[in-house]
Design an enzyme around this catalytic site. Structure first.
Site, mmCIF file in Angstrom:
data_model
loop_
_atom_site.group_PDB
_atom_site.id
_atom_site.type_symbol
_atom_site.label_atom_id
_atom_site.label_comp_id
_atom_site.label_asym_id
_atom_site.label_seq_id
_atom_site.Cartn_x
_atom_site.Cartn_y
_atom_site.Cartn_z
ATOM 1 N N GLY A 265 0.789 -1.227 0.000
ATOM 2 C CA GLY A 265 0.000 0.000 0.000
ATOM 3 C C GLY A 265 0.820 1.275 0.000
ATOM 4 O O GLY A 265 0.259 2.369 0.136
ATOM 5 N N GLU A 307 4.693 -6.051 1.799
ATOM 6 C CA GLU A 307 4.327 -6.491 0.450
ATOM 7 C C GLU A 307 4.068 -5.307 -0.497
ATOM 8 O O GLU A 307 2.946 -5.128 -0.974
ATOM 9 C CB GLU A 307 3.053 -7.335 0.510
ATOM 10 C CG GLU A 307 3.219 -8.665 1.184
ATOM 11 C CD GLU A 307 1.910 -9.431 1.340
ATOM 12 O OE1 GLU A 307 1.971 -10.628 1.606
ATOM 13 O OE2 GLU A 307 0.829 -8.820 1.208
ATOM 14 N N ARG A 310 2.750 -1.541 -5.983
ATOM 15 C CA ARG A 310 2.731 -0.270 -6.711
ATOM 16 C C ARG A 310 4.044 0.507 -6.567
ATOM 17 O O ARG A 310 4.541 1.086 -7.542
ATOM 18 C CB ARG A 310 1.589 0.570 -6.123
ATOM 19 C CG ARG A 310 1.377 1.934 -6.731
ATOM 20 C CD ARG A 310 0.430 2.761 -5.833
ATOM 21 N NE ARG A 310 -0.672 1.942 -5.345
ATOM 22 C CZ ARG A 310 -1.824 1.784 -5.945
ATOM 23 N NH1 ARG A 310 -2.073 2.449 -7.051
ATOM 24 N NH2 ARG A 310 -2.759 1.009 -5.440
ATOM 25 N N ARG A 351 -8.027 2.238 -14.135
ATOM 26 C CA ARG A 351 -8.041 2.903 -12.826
ATOM 27 C C ARG A 351 -8.771 4.252 -12.808
ATOM 28 O O ARG A 351 -9.507 4.528 -11.855
ATOM 29 C CB ARG A 351 -6.620 3.038 -12.263
ATOM 30 C CG ARG A 351 -5.979 1.662 -11.960
ATOM 31 C CD ARG A 351 -4.648 1.790 -11.255
ATOM 32 N NE ARG A 351 -4.787 2.287 -9.913
ATOM 33 C CZ ARG A 351 -4.505 3.519 -9.538
ATOM 34 N NH1 ARG A 351 -4.024 4.397 -10.398
ATOM 35 N NH2 ARG A 351 -4.695 3.898 -8.287
ATOM 36 N N CYS A 382 -16.335 2.430 -26.448
ATOM 37 C CA CYS A 382 -17.723 2.900 -26.546
ATOM 38 C C CYS A 382 -18.274 3.141 -25.155
ATOM 39 O O CYS A 382 -19.127 2.377 -24.669
ATOM 40 C CB CYS A 382 -18.569 1.856 -27.256
ATOM 41 S SG CYS A 382 -17.950 1.539 -28.883
#
Ligand code: PLP
Length: 454
Positions: A265, A307, A310, A351, A382
Site C-alpha cells: 500500500g 508487500e 505499486r 483505474r 464505446c
C-alpha cells in the site's frame, strides 16, 4: 513548453532530448513507437530494480536497528511477468502471488517455492494444491472454511504441515492522506480482530483453528490496510493491533508466532508535485513504533515482512499512445476542453474509470511552443467514462499522430487490462541502456479469435 520531465512522476530514466522528444533509458519514444507500436507499456528496468533494492535496504536497515529481521515481498498483482519476477528476486525480494496464474508465472521465473506467498479470499483446491506441491513458503488463509480445506488437502497428500499466516483486519483502512479506524469490517478480506459479544474475535478463532490442526504450521499474522497510502500512521496503528493480537494468542496458548506481515500500500507520485512515501522514512517510523509496541506488550519482536507492489513497479512504467481525434468541447460559457483521443483507453488503464485515479500526460514526440490548453485524454472505447487523464494542460497544437505518454502506469495497468470492445492488450516492453526487450508481446486479433469456439 511546460514539461515535468525529468522528475516525478516519471521514472528516473526518463529525459527529453534536444528536440524535446522523450527518451526512456536511452531509447527515444519515436523508436519505441516504430519498433513495438502504440499503445505500449514501457518499463524502465533500472528504475524498477532500484526501487526494489531501495525498499529492501531501507527496511533491512531500519528493522535491524530495533533488532528485528524483515523480508520484502513484491506484490505481483501490481504487475507480474517472468522477467519482472526474476528482477525483483535478483534484488533480494520474495514474491507475493494472489492466484494460481501469478504463482505459475513466479515459478516459471525460477523463484523457489520457499520465497513465494499465496493470497486470496477464495483460493481453489487446485491453487492450494499447486502451492503445496511447490513448497510455497506461506499460504495466507482468509477464512475458517479455507483453514479446514487446506488441512484436509495436506492430510490427503501427506507430507510436512503447510506454513500458514492468518489474514486479519485491524479496523484500519488507509489510502490517500488519511486513515480511518473503524470498529468492524464490512468487506471480504481477512478476519476481524474485533470481538462482538463474549466470544472470541474471528481473528482469534482462526488462529486457534490453525493451531488445532497438526497439518498446519502457524507462521504468523498478516494485515494489509489499503493502497496508495501516504501517511505512515495507519501502518503503525495496524502493527500495534497485530502485535497485541499476537501477545493475546501467546497468553492464551503459549504460542508466540514468529512472523508478522504488514502488507503493501506504499503510495507513489502520480502527478507532478505529488510526494511519494519515502521508504527510508516509513521504514524508520514503522520499526520504531513496532519496537515500542512490543516493549509495552513485553513480547520479543517477531520477524516482519511487507508487500509493496505499486511502489516498486508503478513509477517505473509509462504508457505510450498515439493521438488520434482531437476535438474542442465547450463545457460552459467560460470553459472549453480539448478532448484528445488516444489509441487505447480503459482497456489498458481501468483505474481512472474504476477509482477516479488521476494521471499525468505529456506530448512526448516533439517540442511545442504553443500555449497550453485544458485537455482531457480519452480512449477509443464505446463508453463516455473511458477517460485516461481527467485534466491536464497540453500544448494547444496537439494533433493526430503525436506521441503522448502517461506517467506512472506500471502498476495495475497491464495487470488489470481487459479486451473490452475486443481491443488487443498492448505489449509490455523493458528498456535498459538503449536496448528494448519485449516482456509480453502485443495481443493480436488472431489471439482473440483463437479463444472463440464458433
Ligand atoms: C494483501 C495485499 N498485499 C499487497 C498488496 C499490494 O498493494 P500495493 O500495490 O498498493 O503496494 C495488496 C493490494 O491490493 C494486497 O491486497
Amino acid at each position: 513548453m511546460s514539461t515535468s520531465i525529468p522528475g516525478e512522476p516519471w521514472s528516473t530514466g526518463v529525459a527529453r532530448d534536444d528536440e524535446g522528444a522523450l527518451v526512456v533509458a536511452g531509447v527515444p519514444a519515436a523508436r519505441l513507437a516504430a519498433e513495438v507500436g502504440t499503445p505500449a507499456y514501457v518499463l524502465d528496468e533500472a528504475d524498477l530494480r532500484a526501487r526494489a533494492a531501495g525498499y529492501r535496504r531501507a527496511f533491512a536497515a531500519a528493522f535491524a536497528e530495533v533488532g528485528a529481521g524483515v523480508d520484502v515481498y513484491y506484490a505481483g498483482k501490481a504487475f507480474l511477468s517472468v522477467a519482472v519476477a526474476r528482477w525483483v528476486h535478483d534484488e533480494g525480494l520474495r514474491v507475493d502471488t494472489a492466484s494460481g496464474g501469478e504463482l505459475a508465472v513466479a515459478l516459471r521465473a525460477g523463484v523457489p517455492g520457499a520465497d513465494l506467498g499465496l493470497h486470496g479470499n477464495n483460493k481453489s483446491d487446485d491453487e492450494l494444491a499447486l502451492a503445496l506441491e511447490h513448497g510455497v513458503g506461506r499460504i495466507i488463509v482468509d477464512s475458517l472454511v479455507e483453514i479446514e480445506r487446506l488441512a484436509a488437502l495436506v492430510r490427503a497428500r501427506g507430507g510436512a504441515p503447510a506454513p500458514v499466516m492468518v489474514r486479519v483486519t485491524t479496523g484500519v483502512h488507509a489510502g490517500g492522506h488519511e486513515y480511518i479506524s473503524t470498529a468492524h469490517e464490512d468487506q471480504k478480506f481477512g478476519l476481524s480482530v474485533a470481538a462482538h459479544g463474549d466470544g472470541d474475535s474471528p481473528a482469534m478463532t482462526a488462529l486457534l483453528a490453525v493451531l488445532s490442526h497438526p497439518e498446519l504450521h502457524l507462521l504468523g499474522i498478516h494485515s494489509h490496510i489499503g493502497s496508495q497510502i501516504l501517511d505512515p500512521s495507519g501502518f503503525e496503528v495496524a502493527a500495534r493491533v497485530v502485535l497485541a493480537l499476537r501477545a493475546a494468542l501467546a497468553e492464551r496458548t503459549g504460542v508466540l508466532v514468529d512472523e508478522v506481515d504488514l502488507g503493501g500500500g506504499y503510495g507513489i507520485a502520480y502527478l507532478p508535485g505529488d510526494v511519494a512515501l519515502d521508504p527510508d522514512r516509513i521504514a524508520k517510523d514503522v520499526a520504531a513504533s513496532v519496537a515500542a509496541a512490543a516493549a509495552e506488550l513485553g513480547t520479543p519482536l517477531p520477524r516482519f515482512s511487507i508487500e509493496p507492489g505499486r511502489a516498486i513497479v508503478g513509477p517505473a512504467g509509462l504508457t505510450l499512445y498515439t493521438v488520434g481525434t482531437v476535438k474542442p468541447v465547450r463545457v460552459d460559457d467560460e470553459t472549453e476542453r480539448l478532448y484528445v483521443s488516444v489509441d487505447g483507453g480503459m482497456s489498458d488503464n481501468i483505474r481512472p474509470a474504476l477509482y477516479g485515479a488521476r494521471y499525468h500526460a505529456e506530448v512526448v514526440g516533439r517540442l511545442s511552443s504553443a500555449p497550453s490548453v485544458l485537455a482531457r485524454v480519452v480512449g477509443k472505447h464505446c463508453e463516455s467514462g473511458d477517460v485516461v487523464v481527467h485534466e491536464v494542460q497540453l500544448p494547444g497544437d496537439v494533433r493526430a499522430g503525436d506521441l503522448l505518454a502517461v506517467a506512472a502506469t506500471g502498476a495495475y495497468g497491464r495487470s488489470m487490462a481487459s479486451n473490452y470492445n475486443l481491443l488487443t492488450r498492448p505489449p509490455v516492453v523493458a528498456v535498459r541502456g538503449g536496448e528494448v526487450r519485449t516482456l509480453l508481446r502485443r495481443e493480436t486479433v488472431d489471439d482473440l479469435l483463437a479463444l472463440d469456439q464458433g
